[in-house]
Scaffold this motif. Structure first.
Motif, short mmCIF file in Angstrom:
data_model
loop_
_atom_site.label_atom_id
_atom_site.label_comp_id
_atom_site.label_asym_id
_atom_site.label_seq_id
_atom_site.Cartn_x
_atom_site.Cartn_y
_atom_site.Cartn_z
N THR A 84 -9.44 111.88 -5.60
CA THR A 84 -9.63 113.21 -5.02
C THR A 84 -10.53 113.11 -3.82
O THR A 84 -11.14 112.07 -3.57
N GLN A 85 -10.58 114.21 -3.09
CA GLN A 85 -11.57 114.33 -2.03
C GLN A 85 -12.50 115.47 -2.40
O GLN A 85 -12.05 116.59 -2.61
N GLY A 86 -13.77 115.17 -2.53
CA GLY A 86 -14.75 116.20 -2.86
C GLY A 86 -15.29 116.81 -1.58
O GLY A 86 -15.70 116.09 -0.67
N ALA A 87 -15.25 118.16 -1.51
CA ALA A 87 -15.77 118.84 -0.31
C ALA A 87 -17.15 119.39 -0.59
O ALA A 87 -17.44 119.84 -1.70
N GLY B 267 -15.59 104.81 -4.27
CA GLY B 267 -15.72 105.90 -3.33
C GLY B 267 -15.25 105.49 -1.96
O GLY B 267 -15.17 104.31 -1.65
N GLU B 268 -14.95 106.48 -1.16
CA GLU B 268 -14.54 106.21 0.21
C GLU B 268 -15.30 107.12 1.15
O GLU B 268 -15.37 108.33 0.92
N VAL B 269 -15.90 106.55 2.16
CA VAL B 269 -16.66 107.34 3.13
C VAL B 269 -15.69 108.09 4.03
O VAL B 269 -14.86 107.49 4.71
N GLY C 248 -22.80 120.47 8.43
CA GLY C 248 -21.50 121.13 8.31
C GLY C 248 -20.69 120.60 7.14
O GLY C 248 -21.19 119.83 6.32
N LYS C 249 -19.43 120.99 7.11
CA LYS C 249 -18.58 120.63 5.99
C LYS C 249 -18.20 119.14 6.04
O LYS C 249 -17.85 118.62 7.10
N GLU C 250 -18.31 118.49 4.90
CA GLU C 250 -17.95 117.07 4.81
C GLU C 250 -17.13 116.84 3.55
O GLU C 250 -17.17 117.65 2.61
N THR C 251 -16.38 115.76 3.54
CA THR C 251 -15.66 115.38 2.32
C THR C 251 -15.97 113.92 1.99
O THR C 251 -16.31 113.13 2.85
N VAL C 252 -15.87 113.62 0.69
CA VAL C 252 -16.05 112.24 0.23
C VAL C 252 -14.90 111.91 -0.71
O VAL C 252 -14.47 112.77 -1.49
N GLY C 253 -14.35 110.71 -0.59
CA GLY C 253 -13.23 110.31 -1.43
C GLY C 253 -13.72 109.62 -2.69
O GLY C 253 -14.65 108.82 -2.63
N ILE C 254 -13.13 109.97 -3.82
CA ILE C 254 -13.54 109.34 -5.08
C ILE C 254 -12.29 108.97 -5.87
O ILE C 254 -11.36 109.76 -5.98
N THR C 255 -12.26 107.77 -6.38
CA THR C 255 -11.15 107.32 -7.20
C THR C 255 -11.70 106.83 -8.54
O THR C 255 -12.64 106.05 -8.57
N LEU C 256 -11.11 107.33 -9.62
CA LEU C 256 -11.54 106.92 -10.96
C LEU C 256 -10.37 106.30 -11.70
O LEU C 256 -9.24 106.73 -11.55
N ILE D 158 -5.47 98.96 -7.93
CA ILE D 158 -6.87 99.27 -7.68
C ILE D 158 -7.36 98.58 -6.42
O ILE D 158 -7.21 97.38 -6.28
N THR D 159 -7.92 99.35 -5.53
CA THR D 159 -8.65 98.75 -4.41
C THR D 159 -9.89 99.59 -4.22
O THR D 159 -10.06 100.62 -4.86
N ALA D 160 -10.73 99.11 -3.32
CA ALA D 160 -12.00 99.82 -3.12
C ALA D 160 -11.81 101.12 -2.37
O ALA D 160 -12.70 101.92 -2.29
N SER D 161 -10.66 101.34 -1.80
CA SER D 161 -10.56 102.51 -0.94
C SER D 161 -9.27 103.31 -1.11
O SER D 161 -8.87 104.02 -0.22
N THR D 162 -8.61 103.16 -2.24
CA THR D 162 -7.37 103.90 -2.45
C THR D 162 -7.65 105.40 -2.56
O THR D 162 -8.54 105.79 -3.28
#
Lengths: 293, 183
Positions: B94-97, B123-125, B103-111, B43-47
């Motif tokens: 996952t990456q949520g689009a 989450g990851e910016v 425009g189109k953006e994605t956000v990273g989320i790890t659970l 686990i890390t904050a940005s995996t």
């Protein structure tokens, strides 16, 4: 030869590790200069000393000449005062004393608390001269220790030392020519034999603050200057920043304003332990937390 | 369940935002679970590196997980979590689009799931637009994790931080525990 100094000062334990080589003579004179630096700071700003400048200002209105380091101290204090709308204030001194956090550590509330004075009501500061328009107890506890750690570090760097760790009661500044991080445990405020995570510190400072420590009655060492209560929604907070001064100040500020608000003004990483052992943290916080999973 | 109200001077808007952000994470987790990939990394904050896939419910997944914060009551979240009680323990990312005004953006989320409960969400910016980066930073900042204490003797540490101005330093406690352990 590398050197380590350990001593008690300003009510806490100091541990300084010099990783670069120093001659024995330099070692001795460095320790002397460090102690002199701490002593000078204490004589100016300690409200626990009867002979300090702030103690004099608590008894008599007037203008007081402070050391040059007061410039950055009062400048950051004013900035954080404005951002937190007066919640973080050096004028909290009278409130702390009335609540019992006094020079004698009576920890007994002496009188009904009254809100802290407003900055413009009682304080003006210009070119190292502090003017108090009425007797008032200045308390620089929100950032003084962090500020002093940086000032002591400047003395160390004057000796050509590039790699060192200054630790004053868990507020820590790390400078190193190597990239190996210092592993700093995040103490569990509810169980002092435990940590809830580890921060990895490279060429930064980390400061921590926990409401459960230094508490008495309904109070702990941070009191809201208007509500006259100690914030209870945060159990502990850690801040990692470029300077110990800033990290220390922001740990107190986070008891009053959101990290998002402070992030608009300062660059830092944060971790907040909330009631119920929920840890909130900035995405780039350098470290790991021990999850309940 | 009554929520304890001990906050005397906090920032309610921030607390509320955290609730919204977590609720949004739960929607993404439950609704778009098929898009989460199991990660074996610690686990890390940005995996966010996907490795092996552990899809469970392909048919129920929407086509695009929406990370837009939406208010959800606690009861709804709990019900949804219970219904899907087939999740394998582990870390999913996952990456949520989504489409922002820019425009189109994605956000990273790890659970992290354990016994069908989300025990950690990070989450990851990933946004490229400045405004989106700001909103995503606020969004991921709302994430948190339930933490537990580990004994000082179990962890390899150089220092301990937390007790501001406490005279009895924790370095002493560490040394004492280590000494006791050796005795």
């Amino acid at each position: 030869m590398a050197a380590s100094f350990a001593f008690d000062a300003i009510g806490t334990k100091w541990r300084i590790d010099i990783r670069d080589s120093l001659s024995v003579e330099h070692e001795d004179s460095l320790l002397e200069k460090i102690c002199a630096r701490i002593s000078a700071y204490d004589r100016a700003y300690s409200r626990f000393r009867p002979d300090s400048i702030v103690t004099h200002a608590s008894k008599e209105a007037g203008s007081y000449v402070l050391p040059q380091d007061s410039e950055e101290l009062f400048s950051l204090y004013k900035k954080i005062y404005d951002i937190t709308e007066g919640k973080v204030t050096p004028l909290i001194g009278d409130v702390l004393v009335a609540a019992g956090y006094d020079a004698e550590y009576s920890l007994t509330q002496k009188e009904p608390l009254t809100p802290a004075y407003l900055w413009d009501e009682v304080l003006s500061y210009k070119d190292s001269v502090l003017t108090v328009h009425r007797p008032t107890m200045i308390d620089v506890g929100a950032a003084g220790k962090g500020h002093l750690i940086d000032l002591v570090s400047a003395v160390i760097e004057d000796y050509g030392v590039a790699s060192y760790v200054v630790d004053a009661g868990g507020d820590i500044r790390v400078r190193s020519s190597e990239s190996t991080p210092l592993k700093v445990g995040l103490e569990n405020p509810l169980n002092l034999t435990e940590v809830v995570g580890v921060a990895h510190i490279v060429n930064k400072s980390i400061c921590g603050s926990a409401g459960s420590r230094r508490s008495w009655g309904d109070f702990h060492h941070i009191i809201d200057p208007v509500l006259l209560l100690s914030p209870k929604h945060i159990v502990a907070v850690w801040v990692v920043a470029d300077t110990t001064f800033l990290a220390d100040m922001l740990t107190t500020a986070l008891f009053f304003v959101s990290p998002e608000t402070l992030s608009q003004h300062f660059s830092f990483e944060w971790a907040l332990l909330e009631d119920g052992m929920n840890m909130r943290y900035s995405p780039q916080f350098p470290g790991e937390f021990f999850s309940a999973g | 369940m009554d929520e304890k109200n001990t906050s005397v001077s906090g920032t309610p808007s921030n607390t509320k935002f955290f609730g919204l952000a977590l609720a949004a994470a739960l929607i993404v987790a439950v609704g778009g679970f098929a898009y989460f990939k199991k990660v074996d990394a610690p686990i890390t904050a940005s995996t966010s590196t996907p490795t092996t896939s552990t899809k469970e419910n392909d048919s129920t997944a929407p086509t695009s997980p929406q990370p837009t914060p939406t208010p959800v009551t606690k009861e709804q979240v709990e019900t949804a979590t219970v219904k899907a009680s087939v999740f394998k323990d582990g870390m999913y990312t996952t990456q949520g689009a989504y489409t922002s005004p820019a425009g189109k953006e994605t956000v990273g989320i790890t659970l992290t799931i354990k016994d069908d409960v989300i025990v950690a969400a990070t989450g990851e910016v990933l946004a490229t637009n400045a405004a989106s980066q700001k909103f995503q930073t606020q969004f991921v900042a709302g994430f948190g994790v339930q933490v537990v204490g580990k004994k000082l003797s179990e962890v390899s540490l150089d220092k301990v931080s937390g007790s501001s101005l406490t005279p009895k330093g924790f370095n002493d406690a560490v040394l004492k525990i280590q000494a006791d352990a050796k005795a």
